[in-house]
Motif scaffolding. Structure first.
Motif, PDB file in Angstrom:
ATOM      1  N   ALA A 259       0.851  -1.191   0.000  1.00 58.46           N
ATOM      2  CA  ALA A 259       0.000   0.000   0.000  1.00 58.46           C
ATOM      3  C   ALA A 259       0.883   1.236   0.000  1.00 58.46           C
ATOM      4  CB  ALA A 259      -0.926   0.016   1.216  1.00 58.46           C
ATOM      5  N   ALA A 260       0.508   2.214  -0.809  1.00 57.75           N
ATOM      6  CA  ALA A 260       1.194   3.500  -0.829  1.00 57.75           C
ATOM      7  C   ALA A 260       0.346   4.523  -0.101  1.00 57.75           C
ATOM      8  CB  ALA A 260       1.444   3.947  -2.265  1.00 57.75           C
ATOM      9  N   PHE A 261       1.002   5.471   0.539  1.00 56.16           N
ATOM     10  CA  PHE A 261       0.281   6.527   1.243  1.00 56.16           C
ATOM     11  C   PHE A 261       1.045   7.832   1.149  1.00 56.16           C
ATOM     12  CE2 PHE A 261       3.128   4.775   4.467  1.00 56.16           C
ATOM     13  CZ  PHE A 261       3.643   5.912   5.079  1.00 56.16           C
ATOM     14  N   ASN A 262       0.324   8.912   1.377  1.00 55.47           N
ATOM     15  CA  ASN A 262       0.940  10.232   1.467  1.00 55.47           C
ATOM     16  C   ASN A 262       0.274  10.996   2.596  1.00 55.47           C
ATOM     17  OD1 ASN A 262       0.696  13.371   0.556  1.00 55.47           O
ATOM     18  ND2 ASN A 262       2.673  12.533  -0.013  1.00 55.47           N
ATOM     19  N   ILE A 263       1.074  11.676   3.387  1.00 52.63           N
ATOM     20  CA  ILE A 263       0.546  12.510   4.453  1.00 52.63           C
ATOM     21  C   ILE A 263       1.017  13.940   4.249  1.00 52.63           C
ATOM     22  CG2 ILE A 263       2.448  11.854   6.004  1.00 52.63           C
ATOM     23  CD1 ILE A 263       0.503  12.328   8.341  1.00 52.63           C
ATOM     24  N   ARG A 264       0.074  14.882   4.312  1.00 54.17           N
ATOM     25  CA  ARG A 264       0.402  16.304   4.318  1.00 54.17           C
ATOM     26  C   ARG A 264       0.340  16.741   5.777  1.00 54.17           C
ATOM     27  NH1 ARG A 264       0.668  18.086  -1.092  1.00 54.17           N
ATOM     28  NH2 ARG A 264       1.013  16.124  -2.209  1.00 54.17           N
ATOM     29  N   PHE A 265       1.482  17.165   6.318  1.00 47.97           N
ATOM     30  CA  PHE A 265       1.579  17.333   7.768  1.00 47.97           C
ATOM     31  C   PHE A 265       1.822  18.772   8.190  1.00 47.97           C
ATOM     32  CE2 PHE A 265       5.774  16.053   6.192  1.00 47.97           C
ATOM     33  CZ  PHE A 265       6.663  16.887   6.858  1.00 47.97           C
ATOM     34  N   SER A 266       1.297  19.077   9.366  1.00 42.36           N
ATOM     35  CA  SER A 266       1.384  20.420   9.934  1.00 42.36           C
ATOM     36  C   SER A 266       2.724  20.610  10.631  1.00 42.36           C
ATOM     37  CB  SER A 266       0.244  20.639  10.926  1.00 42.36           C
ATOM     38  OG  SER A 266       0.509  19.929  12.132  1.00 42.36           O
ATOM     39  N   ASN A 267       2.913  21.806  11.205  1.00 41.02           N
ATOM     40  CA  ASN A 267       4.175  22.104  11.890  1.00 41.02           C
ATOM     41  C   ASN A 267       4.264  21.474  13.267  1.00 41.02           C
ATOM     42  OD1 ASN A 267       2.202  23.822  12.907  1.00 41.02           O
ATOM     43  ND2 ASN A 267       3.579  25.563  13.126  1.00 41.02           N
ATOM     44  N   VAL A 268       3.314  20.597  13.600  1.00 42.03           N
ATOM     45  CA  VAL A 268       3.451  19.778  14.802  1.00 42.03           C
ATOM     46  C   VAL A 268       4.594  18.772  14.634  1.00 42.03           C
ATOM     47  CG1 VAL A 268       2.284  18.006  16.209  1.00 42.03           C
ATOM     48  CG2 VAL A 268       1.027  20.036  15.458  1.00 42.03           C
ATOM     49  N   TRP A 269       4.889  18.421  13.366  1.00 40.82           N
ATOM     50  CA  TRP A 269       5.829  17.347  13.067  1.00 40.82           C
ATOM     51  C   TRP A 269       7.019  17.848  12.256  1.00 40.82           C
ATOM     52  CZ3 TRP A 269       4.280  13.021  15.490  1.00 40.82           C
ATOM     53  CH2 TRP A 269       2.910  12.887  15.771  1.00 40.82           C
ATOM     54  N   ASN A 270       8.107  17.052  12.312  1.00 43.04           N
ATOM     55  CA  ASN A 270       9.174  17.160  11.326  1.00 43.04           C
ATOM     56  C   ASN A 270       9.415  15.754  10.773  1.00 43.04           C
ATOM     57  OD1 ASN A 270      10.915  15.708  13.114  1.00 43.04           O
ATOM     58  ND2 ASN A 270      11.512  17.615  14.115  1.00 43.04           N
ATOM     59  N   GLU A 271      10.352  15.615   9.855  1.00 41.99           N
ATOM     60  CA  GLU A 271      10.556  14.320   9.205  1.00 41.99           C
ATOM     61  C   GLU A 271      10.853  13.218  10.215  1.00 41.99           C
ATOM     62  OE1 GLU A 271      13.537  12.166   5.935  1.00 41.99           O
ATOM     63  OE2 GLU A 271      13.634  14.347   6.266  1.00 41.99           O
ATOM     64  N   GLU A 272      11.735  13.493  11.161  1.00 43.98           N
ATOM     65  CA  GLU A 272      12.150  12.475  12.120  1.00 43.98           C
ATOM     66  C   GLU A 272      11.000  12.041  13.029  1.00 43.98           C
ATOM     67  OE1 GLU A 272      15.327  12.016  15.844  1.00 43.98           O
ATOM     68  OE2 GLU A 272      15.611  13.588  14.332  1.00 43.98           O
ATOM     69  N   THR A 273      10.286  13.004  13.597  1.00 39.27           N
ATOM     70  CA  THR A 273       9.216  12.649  14.539  1.00 39.27           C
ATOM     71  C   THR A 273       8.036  11.998  13.836  1.00 39.27           C
ATOM     72  OG1 THR A 273       8.236  14.880  14.402  1.00 39.27           O
ATOM     73  CG2 THR A 273       9.874  14.475  16.141  1.00 39.27           C
ATOM     74  N   LEU A 274       7.765  12.420  12.595  1.00 39.75           N
ATOM     75  CA  LEU A 274       6.632  11.840  11.877  1.00 39.75           C
ATOM     76  C   LEU A 274       6.912  10.395  11.470  1.00 39.75           C
ATOM     77  CD1 LEU A 274       3.817  12.282  10.747  1.00 39.75           C
ATOM     78  CD2 LEU A 274       4.848  13.197   8.672  1.00 39.75           C
TER      79      LEU A 274
END
Length: 397
Positions: A259-274
């Motif tokens: 399965a492929a997915f994409n998440i558009r993320f807010s400034n709550v996250w950065n690459e490492e934490t997400l």
């Protein structure tokens, strides 16, 4: 042709069939508009193994600071079935107060208006007390490998520095003056692969259906929500975009599923934490779930096939206020400051200088019969001209 006319500028650009990654004559047409205004124009070809070469353009007027950059792209998405268009997609036809053509909104229209704004400002006041530049790629609608990112690095290595940037993407949802983009959500893609045991659907105890495990994992990624957003960012949102087994038989349990997915993320996250949160959810879901009673944990792997688009927010008051005031002066509207929508090349530019985005109304971008109101082209040119003059006044203060 005079570069002060945004309609003529745009017709010229639309008539260049610059479908990614082809230059299609669009950069040559832009160079012909800018050179008579005094811009030093350079064409840079970016290359990377396994990808098509892409031609880009950098043009600068002036040699001293402060330095304002306009960024954008002349490449366009394919028109699709040309017979489905009311007018040929590269004919730049005027009809009923609208100009039709692929790229009219996204984003040759923004480029045409900024060129006209610069030409009018020079005719009225002379060259600005500082520098203006155009950073234009032919790879925004494509993989964005040989475009803005490499063009910025090339220019920086040649000594270019910028104080601020305006990207002319179509930011307005309904009418001109609605919205300035002051940041963008991040974008992270992933692909999960679950290993199972192939078998006959009539003998499930002899097999292990990977789709059962995959459904457990994807459910964990979509619920609960990652966050509830912040003052300037909407909530992060993850979508599963494909599920595949490669299976053509209805009576065979497949050996694996992905399965492929994409998440558009807010400034709550950065690459490492997400990424850590995604793995945490997957590990919990793999260990237990109602779809696989009595089975061992789901055997899965995850890869991140694309570069991460980092979340960012611009807080440059002089840049934002100069643009907001120009919009209000021309349209009478106070634009909202937003981070909604997809990604843009601003994600590369923010590493070099403060950047905001403002352009045309985006309702017809990428659609059949893409078009722009002629009146909006004139208004946007007025906004850009007012902004240019205002920004340089702020920068000199």
């Amino acid at each position: 042709m005079t570069a002060t006319d945004p309609v003529a500028n745009l017709q010229t650009l639309i008539r260049c069939p610059s479908v990614t990654p082809d230059e299609g004559g669009a950069l040559s047409a832009l160079e012909a508009m800018l050179a008579p205004l005094g811009f030093a124009v350079e064409r840079m070809v970016a290359r990377e193994e396994g990808t098509p070469d892409v031609e880009n353009l950098y043009a600068r007027l002036g040699t001293e600071g402060p330095h304002l950059m306009f960024a954008g792209h002349t490449d366009v998405v394919p028109p699709g079935d040309a017979a489905a268009w009311k007018h040929p997609p590269f004919a730049a036809t005027l009809d009923g107060g609208d100009l039709y053509g692929r790229g009219a909104v996204d984003m040759k229209g923004g480029i045409a208006c900024f060129v006209a704004a610069v030409a009018r400002s020079i005719a009225r006041h002379g060259a600005p007390r500082g520098s203006l530049s155009f950073l234009i790629t032919g790879d925004e609608e494509g993989p964005s490998i040989n475009g803005t990112e490499k063009l910025l690095k090339w220019a920086e290595e040649r000594g270019e520095r910028w104080n601020a940037c305006l990207v002319g993407e179509p930011t307005n949802p309904d009418q001109l003056g609605d919205m300035i983009k002051v940041g963008r959500r991040g974008s992270l893609s992933g692909r999960i692969t679950v290993q199972g045991v192939q078998g006959h659907v009539a003998y499930p105890h002899l097999a292990d259906n990977p789709l059962r495990g995959l459904l457990q994992l994807t459910h964990a990624l979509m619920d609960p929500p990652f966050d509830h957003g912040t003052d300037l960012f909407p909530p992060s949102n993850l979508e599963v975009t494909s599920i595949d087994t490669g299976n053509t038989a209805v009576n065979v349990i497949p050996a694996r599923a992905s399965a492929a997915f994409n998440i558009r993320f807010s400034n709550v996250w950065n690459e490492e934490t997400l990424k850590a949160e995604i793995r945490r959810r997957l590990d919990i879901a793999a260990a237990s779930g109602p779809l696989r009673p009595g089975r061992p944990p789901v055997d899965y792997t995850i890869v991140w096939p694309e570069r991460v688009g980092q979340v960012f927010l611009t807080r440059d008051e002089a840049l934002i206020s100069s643009l907001s005031e120009a919009i209000a002066a021309v349209t009478g509207q106070e634009p909202s400051l937003s981070t909604t929508g997809g990604t843009s090349d601003a994600r590369f530019i923010k590493d070099y200088c403060p950047v905001v985005e403002f352009g045309l109304v985006g309702q017809t971008m990428h659609k059949v019969d893409e078009r722009v109101a002629i009146s909006d082209l004139e208004k946007l040119t007025e906004i850009y001209q007012t902004f240019i003059e205002s920004w340089f006044r702020h920068a000199e203060a």
